[in-house]
Every structure is written in structure tokens, then in C-alpha cells.
Design a protein around this motif. Structure first.
Motif, PDB file in Angstrom:
ATOM      1  N   ASN A  50      17.043  -5.838  -5.742  1.00  0.00           N
ATOM      2  CA  ASN A  50      16.148  -5.904  -4.595  1.00  0.00           C
ATOM      3  C   ASN A  50      16.702  -5.026  -3.476  1.00  0.00           C
ATOM      4  N   THR A  51      15.800  -4.448  -2.691  1.00  0.00           N
ATOM      5  CA  THR A  51      16.210  -3.544  -1.617  1.00  0.00           C
ATOM      6  C   THR A  51      15.900  -4.152  -0.258  1.00  0.00           C
TER       7      THR A  51
ATOM      8  N   ASP B 279      24.903  -7.694  -4.430  1.00  0.00           N
ATOM      9  CA  ASP B 279      24.067  -6.945  -5.367  1.00  0.00           C
ATOM     10  C   ASP B 279      22.683  -6.581  -4.817  1.00  0.00           C
ATOM     11  N   TYR B 280      22.593  -6.398  -3.509  1.00  0.00           N
ATOM     12  CA  TYR B 280      21.373  -5.865  -2.912  1.00  0.00           C
ATOM     13  C   TYR B 280      21.556  -4.384  -2.610  1.00  0.00           C
TER      14      TYR B 280
ATOM     15  N   GLN C 280       8.099   4.275   0.311  1.00  0.00           N
ATOM     16  CA  GLN C 280       8.869   5.130  -0.595  1.00  0.00           C
ATOM     17  C   GLN C 280      10.124   4.431  -1.109  1.00  0.00           C
ATOM     18  N   GLN C 281      10.768   3.674  -0.238  1.00  0.00           N
ATOM     19  CA  GLN C 281      12.023   3.014  -0.600  1.00  0.00           C
ATOM     20  C   GLN C 281      11.822   1.693  -1.347  1.00  0.00           C
ATOM     21  N   ARG C 282      10.564   1.283  -1.505  1.00  0.00           N
ATOM     22  CA  ARG C 282      10.237   0.042  -2.224  1.00  0.00           C
ATOM     23  C   ARG C 282      11.023  -1.159  -1.657  1.00  0.00           C
ATOM     24  N   ILE C 283      10.878  -1.344  -0.363  1.00  0.00           N
ATOM     25  CA  ILE C 283      11.600  -2.407   0.330  1.00  0.00           C
ATOM     26  C   ILE C 283      11.049  -3.775  -0.059  1.00  0.00           C
ATOM     27  N   ASN C 284      11.945  -4.714  -0.346  1.00  0.00           N
ATOM     28  CA  ASN C 284      11.546  -6.072  -0.705  1.00  0.00           C
ATOM     29  C   ASN C 284      11.597  -7.038   0.477  1.00  0.00           C
TER      30      ASN C 284
ATOM     31  N   PRO D 276       8.158  -9.496   3.341  1.00  0.00           N
ATOM     32  CA  PRO D 276       8.833 -10.549   4.096  1.00  0.00           C
ATOM     33  C   PRO D 276       9.817  -9.954   5.107  1.00  0.00           C
ATOM     34  N   THR D 277       9.800 -10.496   6.317  1.00  0.00           N
ATOM     35  CA  THR D 277      10.611  -9.932   7.389  1.00  0.00           C
ATOM     36  C   THR D 277      11.381 -11.019   8.121  1.00  0.00           C
ATOM     37  N   ILE D 278      12.648 -10.747   8.354  1.00  0.00           N
ATOM     38  CA  ILE D 278      13.511 -11.635   9.135  1.00  0.00           C
ATOM     39  C   ILE D 278      13.860 -10.892  10.418  1.00  0.00           C
ATOM     40  N   THR D 279      13.418 -11.423  11.539  1.00  0.00           N
ATOM     41  CA  THR D 279      13.614 -10.768  12.829  1.00  0.00           C
ATOM     42  C   THR D 279      14.666 -11.507  13.635  1.00  0.00           C
ATOM     43  N   ASN D 280      15.611 -10.755  14.170  1.00  0.00           N
ATOM     44  CA  ASN D 280      16.665 -11.324  15.007  1.00  0.00           C
ATOM     45  C   ASN D 280      16.372 -10.958  16.460  1.00  0.00           C
TER      46      ASN D 280
END
Length: 375
Positions: free
Chosen positions: A3-4, A30-31, A80-84, A107-111
Motif C-alpha cells: 500500500n502507498t 512495509d508501506y 499516478q502514484q496510486r495512493i491508498n 481515505p485521509t488522516i488530517t493532522n
């Protein structure tokens, strides 16, 4: 297939410092990690030397056409980067990043690393930010806050729902990296040091005022400033080279320039001062306390949580050079043994409450949950 994870933030400096350990731990788990940011060639090269994958996406600025171009560029790169999963930091990446990832259903985690004058400012920039926050965070997977005060403000404004939120101890501090070090200076000069980007919200004008008030009666005291000039903020909130040259010329400030690794500068100081108006959770204070330095900061959100008053440092009134000068004078009157004890108590607190692993584990847990829910 791995996963990226995308990390989206304003400037690569943050990745190279406070986010470095998180990126390393994600890679160790392993990401694939792709950092979407901007910065100087030197700083970008430094990140790559750590083995990080970095894509310079530029910055959005405040020009509407610049924002549109930035959003298009960001969307294309994320596809393009196929972000997960995407992680965002600070205001602009939080807003623009969530706009794009919402469209792409990522899915997004915002700080929320700090809100500055967001709640009360009447400037057009912050009025727009308040409007956009009501829209962009509705579907954000998780919103991390670095203190309870910021979380309450976002809930009260309707930016987020309680179930979306989690409070973490700032960016945490790597206590194995920020350890006590011997001074390299052998003189008897007492050194205060202010470490920050050179913007007025960090209390630099109050620090300069306090130095001016104390300088003549304390000739064996040095008032240092360490940090980069910062042109990504509103012009009237920044400190210029001309300002710094004038302060140095008047003889009560010593400017040390900027440094990627601040540890030896902290080690050489006797007390670290940050009279910021508000923080998410001050990394400078966390790092300095981990290195057993007594602290002085304002009694404000993001600083008061780090310092236990009279135990690990001193708190003063915000926006007051006079109150800051009083606290600095009080620090000068303490014995070496008393200041040493403050430092030791501070490091104990960092290990118990602010250890970096707490933050890293929170991210890994939320990333894993986001990936499971997406399946």
C-alpha cells in the motif's frame, strides 16, 4: 502489493525533522511512502538521502489561478502514484488535500498541527479557511488534534464531528535522538535561545523586547535567535533580514542563522524560550525538554501542556515582552542545581507523555483501519 501512503505538507523541512521518524517507521512497516511537498533543492536532496520518495508539487499560494493549477497538479500526481491513504499537515494541505482526496475517494488522516488565529481573525485568508473547513473535513477518515482546545474549537464551529477526532501528543519527541549533550562553549555567558521560523506569531517581537529590557543590566547574558526566514506567511507577519540586522546592530540579539539539526544549539543554551501566541504542540519545547533544558513559554494552548510551571520551566503572559522579561529574570536568579533539576523533570515528562512512539503507533493504527474499511 504494498500500500502507498502519501504525506502532503507545506514544506519538506517538516518531513526532514518532526516527521522523519514517522516516515521511517511507515517504511519499516512495509508501506510505500510518497512525500508531496516543496522546498529548497538542498532540503529536498536531504530527504532523498534518507531514502524518502519526494515529489515537488510546488505551493498553492493565495492566487486563485495558482490554487486551481495546484489542485490539478496534486490530483494528477495522487492518481499516478496510486495512493491508498493520504496524510495531511497544516492548514493549506488540510484544505486542498481533502478536496482532492474526497473527489478520488481516498481515505485521509488530517493532522491539525495548530490553528493560529483561525478562530478569531477577520482577515480574508482565515475567513475563507473557516468557510472551506466546514466543507472539506466532512468525509475525512480521522482528524488528529494536538491539543484539546483546538479539537473543541473545530467541533463547536461544526468543522468536524466528535467521532472523527482523536487527540495525540503533538508530533511527539524521539527521546533517544534528543538526549542531553555537553556544551561546546566554555565561556561563562548565560545563553537564552529562541528557536523558530521567523514569524511574529511565534513571539519573536516580545523576545526581542525582553532582551532589550534585560540587556543593559545583564551584560553576561546572551540572547540568541535560531531559525529560517519564512516567506510562506502573510508579509506583515514575517520578520525580515533588515529587522534582524537592526536588532543585531543595537547589540542585544545574536542571530545564529538556520540549522537542520538544532541539538548542539540547544545543548549550548542554558534556557530555551518560545513566547508563541499559540501552538498545536510546540516541537521546539518538546525537543528542548527532552534534552533536559529548562523552558520559558507563554501560558497558551500548545505550550502550557508541555511546561509544568516552576517544575520544568516557567510560564508568562502572552504578547507581553515585560512579562517575558520577568520570567527570564526569574530563570537567571535560579541556581545551576535548580535549573538542572527543572531539565531532568522535563525529560521525565517527555518520556511519560510525549514519546514519539505514541504518535507513530496512533498513525499506524488509523492507517490499518482505513485500509480495512476500504476493502
Amino acid at each position: 502489493m504494498k500500500n502507498t501512503i502519501a504525506i502532503l505538507e507545506n514544506h519538506i523541512i517538516s518531513t526532514n525533522t518532526v516527521r522523519k521518524k514517522l516516515v521511517q517507521e511507515l517504511m519499516a512497516n512495509d508501506y510505500n511512502v510518497v512525500i508531496l511537498t516543496t522546498g529548497s533543492e538542498e532540503e529536498l536532496a536531504l530527504a532523498k538521502s534518507f531514502g524518502f520518495t519526494v515529489i515537488d508539487v510546488g505551493s498553492s499560494g493565495t492566487n486563485p489561478m495558482g490554487v486551481v493549477q495546484y489542485l490539478k497538479r496534486l490530483k494528477n500526481i495522487i492518481k499516478q502514484q496510486r495512493i491508498n491513504v493520504c496524510l495531511t499537515y497544516t492548514m493549506r494541505p488540510a484544505i486542498w488535500g481533502n478536496m482532492v482526496t474526497r473527489q478520488l475517494q481516498i481515505p485521509t488522516i488530517t493532522n491539525i498541527t495548530g490553528i493560529g488565529p483561525l478562530a478569531e481573525s477577520k482577515s480574508i485568508v482565515y475567513r475563507i479557511a473557516r468557510t472551506l473547513y466546514r466543507f472539506v473535513l466532512k468525509n475525512t477518515t480521522k482528524v488528529f488534534f494536538q491539543n484539546e482546545d483546538d479539537k473543541k474549537i473545530f467541533i463547536n464551529y461544526g468543522f468536524v464531528k466528535e467521532k472523527q477526532t482523536k487527540v495525540i501528543p503533538g508530533s511527539g519527541v524521539d527521546t533517544a535522538h534528543f538526549v542531553p549533550q555537553e556544551k561546546k562553549d566554555s565561556d561563562d555567558v548565560f545563553k537564552f535561545i529562541f528557536i523558530s521560523r521567523l514569524i511574529k506569531d511565534k513571539g519573536i517581537l516580545e523576545y526581542v523586547e525582553a532582551a532589550k529590557l534585560l540587556h543593559s543590566s545583564n551584560p553576561a547574558v546572551e540572547f540568541q535567535i535560531l531559525g529560517p526566514y519564512y516567506n510562506l506567511n502573510v508579509a506583515d507577519l514575517t520578520v525580515t533580514e533588515k529587522d534582524m540586522q537592526e536588532w543585531e546592530k543595537e547589540g542585544y540579539i545574536k542571530y545564529l542563522g538556520a540549522a537542520h539539526d538544532v541539538r548542539q544549539h540547544i545543548a549550548n543554551a542554558d534556557c530555551v524560550v518560545l513566547p508563541s501566541y499559540r501552538e498545536g504542540m510546540s516541537n521546539v519545547l518538546l525537543e528542548s525538554s527532552s534534552m533536559e533544558k529548562p523552558l520559558i513559554a507563554c501560558n497558551v494552548t500548545g505550550c502550557k501542556e508541555v511546561i509544568t510551571h516552576t517544575v520544568t520551566g516557567l510560564l508568562c503572559e502572552p504578547r507581553s515582552g515585560e512579562s517575558l522579561a520577568t520570567a527570564m529574570k526569574e530563570m537567571l536568579l535560579l541556581s545551576v542545581a535548580e535549573r538542572t533539576q527543572m531539565g531532568k523533570k522535563g525529560r521525565e515528562k517527555m518520556k511519560q507523555i510525549f514519546e514519539k512512539s505514541i504518535v507513530v503507533n496512533a498513525y499506524i493504527q488509523e492507517i490499518n483501519l482505513a485500509l480495512m474499511q476500504k476493502r
